[in-house]
Motif scaffolding. Sequence first.
Motif: not given
Length: 233
Positions: A131-134, A189-193, A198-203
Amino acid sequence: MTESPGTTARELLDEARQELADTDAAIRAHPFLDRLRRGEVSTELLRALAGEQHVIISSDRRSFSQLATRFSSGLGGDFFLGMAEGEGIALGKLGTFADWLGMSSDDFRQYEPRPGAHAYPAYVAWLALNGSRTDVALAFLVNLAAWGSNCGRVAAALREVYAAPEQAVAFFEFFASPPPDFESQALAVIDEGLATGDSPLRARRAARLLQAYELMFWDAFEEPNSTIRKGEG
């Protein structure tokens, strides 16, 4: 779900919470909580709850440590390390719940987990590797509100219906109220990702799956024919 380029962490969180409102409500209204409030959950099942949490918390602690290593160069390093440290604190508090139930360290070692309860930590471990950090920060921001609410209700029922002492419910009280800065740190962390692609859809997908696995965790404790009398345990 569709991709939302240019979205902010707050917008992404609001979207995910709206999309998962029904699952969130199902977790918070789970029949297990009503049965616990009525004093209809057996000592055996309470011990199973402790056993499941011992396996889950131990696994999540390692997963968060892995995430802290993967994202050590950014805000995620300290954020995920803090989550790993929190799991360590929770393990200590879980011990007092187990003591009240008459469980030993051998009971924890010999406990056989219920498959349905462990889709959750298995997915957290997957996120730790893939997974990404987001993905992770959003999933836990969405999930911990419902988990915390349920922990608060479990603590209240154990105290009021099962006559559990304060130290026995400390584990659940610990999770009932997340650290006051947890949301702001997770959003950062999300904003940084998101800024790094980082993909919003994947998050949002990660949040949906983790929330579904949370519901599966509570479903694993269905035991309609076993009861414990109020004040016993």
